[in-house]
Design a protein around this motif. Structure first.
Motif, PDB file in Angstrom:
ATOM      1  N   THR A  72      -7.008   1.679  -5.335  1.00 39.05           N
ATOM      2  CA  THR A  72      -6.090   0.935  -4.477  1.00 39.05           C
ATOM      3  C   THR A  72      -5.048   0.229  -5.340  1.00 39.05           C
ATOM      4  OG1 THR A  72      -7.836   0.548  -2.860  1.00 39.05           O
ATOM      5  CG2 THR A  72      -5.888  -0.854  -2.699  1.00 39.05           C
ATOM      6  N   LYS A  82       1.258  -5.925  -0.068  1.00 38.33           N
ATOM      7  CA  LYS A  82       1.067  -4.598   0.525  1.00 38.33           C
ATOM      8  C   LYS A  82       0.132  -3.807  -0.373  1.00 38.33           C
ATOM      9  CE  LYS A  82       4.482  -4.968   3.627  1.00 38.33           C
ATOM     10  NZ  LYS A  82       4.379  -4.915   5.023  1.00 38.33           N
ATOM     11  N   SER A  83      -0.760  -3.039   0.266  1.00 34.76           N
ATOM     12  CA  SER A  83      -1.703  -2.203  -0.477  1.00 34.76           C
ATOM     13  C   SER A  83      -1.625  -0.770   0.004  1.00 34.76           C
ATOM     14  CB  SER A  83      -3.133  -2.712  -0.278  1.00 34.76           C
ATOM     15  OG  SER A  83      -3.305  -3.977  -0.848  1.00 34.76           O
ATOM     16  N   THR A  84      -1.967   0.135  -0.897  1.00 29.20           N
ATOM     17  CA  THR A  84      -2.074   1.544  -0.548  1.00 29.20           C
ATOM     18  C   THR A  84      -3.230   2.151  -1.319  1.00 29.20           C
ATOM     19  OG1 THR A  84      -0.853   3.615  -0.289  1.00 29.20           O
ATOM     20  CG2 THR A  84      -0.466   2.389  -2.314  1.00 29.20           C
ATOM     21  N   SER A  85      -3.856   3.135  -0.716  1.00 34.29           N
ATOM     22  CA  SER A  85      -4.984   3.809  -1.358  1.00 34.29           C
ATOM     23  C   SER A  85      -4.561   5.190  -1.818  1.00 34.29           C
ATOM     24  CB  SER A  85      -6.149   3.944  -0.383  1.00 34.29           C
ATOM     25  OG  SER A  85      -6.638   2.680  -0.043  1.00 34.29           O
TER      26      SER A  85
END
Length: 94
Positions: A72, A82-85
């Motif tokens: 992540t 903001k997060s993204t995997s």
């Protein structure tokens, strides 16, 4: 980044490079999670192109062991986060 490293460094290297692309000036971190254990590369500020780089880091240096780790990336700026995997897991072999 190499998503299938080996702790022993062979046949795949155990030295990895990672990048986070975000807004210039944002604080970015990349974290790895396996069975509730979280290991992190540590936060870096994105450069004027919006990139933060972690070059030539070793699995052992942040305590990553054998198994499948989810990845992540989280970027924060001006109180927003903001997060993204990564759709690919980090699959670490012995």
């Amino acid at each position: 980044s190499n998503h299938k490293p080996n702790l022993g460094g062979s046949p795949a290297p155990n030295t990895i490079s990672s990048v986070c692309i975000t807004t210039p000036g944002a604080m970015c971190n990349i974290a790895f999670n396996k069975d509730g254990v979280i290991k992190s590369l540590g936060a870096k500020v994105a450069d004027s192109d919006g990139a933060a780089y972690w070059t030539s880091w070793k699995l052992q240096n942040i305590g990553i062991n054998e198994g499948s780790w989810s990845i992540t990336a989280t970027a924060s700026l001006n109180g927003q986060s903001k997060s993204t995997s990564d759709p690919l897991s980090l699959k670490v072999s012995p």
